[in-house]
Design a protein around this motif. Sequence first.
Motif, PDB file in Angstrom:
ATOM      1  N   SER A   1      -3.983 -19.387 -17.837  1.00 47.19           N
ATOM      2  CA  SER A   1      -4.119 -18.720 -16.690  1.00 47.19           C
ATOM      3  C   SER A   1      -2.836 -18.008 -16.553  1.00 47.19           C
ATOM      4  N   SER A   2      -2.519 -17.008 -15.454  1.00 51.90           N
ATOM      5  CA  SER A   2      -1.364 -16.281 -15.522  1.00 51.90           C
ATOM      6  C   SER A   2      -0.858 -16.269 -14.117  1.00 51.90           C
ATOM      7  N   MET A   3       0.667 -15.826 -13.893  1.00 53.85           N
ATOM      8  CA  MET A   3       1.328 -15.819 -12.820  1.00 53.85           C
ATOM      9  C   MET A   3       0.799 -14.675 -12.057  1.00 53.85           C
ATOM     10  N   SER A   4       0.204 -13.605 -12.731  1.00 53.13           N
ATOM     11  CA  SER A   4      -0.298 -12.408 -12.178  1.00 53.13           C
ATOM     12  C   SER A   4      -1.176 -12.758 -10.924  1.00 53.13           C
ATOM     13  N   ILE A   5      -2.169 -13.808 -11.089  1.00 51.90           N
ATOM     14  CA  ILE A   5      -2.984 -13.913  -9.916  1.00 51.90           C
ATOM     15  C   ILE A   5      -2.426 -14.081  -8.637  1.00 51.90           C
ATOM     16  N   TYR A   6      -1.193 -14.551  -8.700  1.00 49.42           N
ATOM     17  CA  TYR A   6      -0.441 -14.615  -7.105  1.00 49.42           C
ATOM     18  C   TYR A   6      -0.130 -13.397  -6.714  1.00 49.42           C
ATOM     19  N   GLY A   7      -0.160 -12.263  -7.125  1.00 52.96           N
ATOM     20  CA  GLY A   7       0.356 -10.961  -6.867  1.00 52.96           C
ATOM     21  C   GLY A   7       1.821 -11.199  -6.335  1.00 52.96           C
TER      22      GLY A   7
END
Length: 378
Positions: free
Chosen positions: A129-135
């Motif tokens: 998965s990715s840190m980008s999902i936090y916004g």
Amino acid sequence: MIKHVLVTGGAGFIGSHLVDVLLARGYEVTVLDSLLAQVHADGERDADGWPVYLDLRAKRIKGDVLDEGVFEAALLGVTHLVHLAASVGVGQSMTNIVDYTRNNVMTAAVILETLSQRPHTVERMVVASSMSIYGEGAYRVPSTGKVVAPPPRSHDQLAARHWELSMDGEDLTPIATTEEKSLRPASIYAINKRDHEEMFLAVGQTLQIPTVALRLFNAYGSRQALSNPYTGVAAIFISRLLNDQPPLVFEDGRQKRDFVHVGDVADAFVTVLASDLAVWDVFNVGSGSPIAIAEMASVLARMLDKSIAADYLAKYRAGDVRHCFADISKIERTFGVRPQRSFDDGMQELISWVSEAKVPLDRSRASIAELEKQRLLV
Ligand SMILES: NC(=O)c1ccc[n+]([C@@H]2O[C@H](COP(=O)([O-])OP(=O)(O)OC[C@H]3O[C@@H](n4cnc5c(N)ncnc54)[C@H](O)[C@@H]3O)[C@@H](O)[C@H]2O)c1
């Protein structure tokens, strides 16, 4: 029984490092990879199109997870599944929406439906998965100490070139982001990665296959695709500097990120894969040490012995967050995972690799022009 790991996307940047660690630890490894042109076009490849860095002891299947029957055939004898295959350009995802959603969400659907409907021997799954999902990352309100998860910066704020997050007239202080932070994905890539993470956790739970999603922060290191202008800011800056050009920095360069060496990412995957803990959960994988982009540009210039200052564009990319860096305590507590490489050692490894590329590629201007044309850089 020898553990047999199937790595989708195993010919890519993170996948190939993971394959090395798995083989070194005695696993049998199969790689399923479609060898996407954008990722592999410029690297050195063998006669069949595989990157030469991929260890020959791994069984190779050239194929697309989405093509009928390909994933099912690759599953033969597999005990552990690592799913890395994806399209990884955040900016590019905002225009190639169908392609990204197909490749990043439908792949998960194909894998999970196959596991639901076909006989298999998979005991454990780990997905990227990715840190980008936090916004935006987590912040603290300085006057009250309250931890907040602010919404993205508004267009008006960014147009006024006020870069920091603020609340009631007060600029917020960025703090490390934990897995508890609400998800506010701001790009199609991030939305895809969130959906794919949730799909794996839900179906893994139903099938009672322990499943872990690793939320990777900014991975860097050798084998990072230089042909892909949309990923890997460290490799892009090094390419610019080697070409005696200034790194091109969005906003004012003070935005903070968490750069984690790919060797530490590969180690995290293997530790989680090898564990017997029956969990269905998400974990951050980062260095735990944030760095501002401007600082990274100047450290890299120093390491390369170039007196070239970065060029600050004072422009912002649609969907970019201001600060996001990892709290890595949960994965350490649960699995004992801790990053081992220092920033300087890790960057030195990347520098050596970029320097060895025949001509260090530099597509920064072209990709910036493309973003401007699509009105994704303002
Ligand atoms: N690199 C990072 O900093 C980072 C950060 C967060 C998350 N991730 C995630 O980690 C994973 C690996 O990223 P990477 O940086 O190694 O990317 P990469 O582009 O180097 O590797 C991806 C590999 O997947 C293959 N692939 C893509 N679609 C496929 C398909 N449909 N079927 C078979 N193979 C396919 C590509 O050919 C490529 O070899 C991705 O899921 C990405 O979203 C990466």
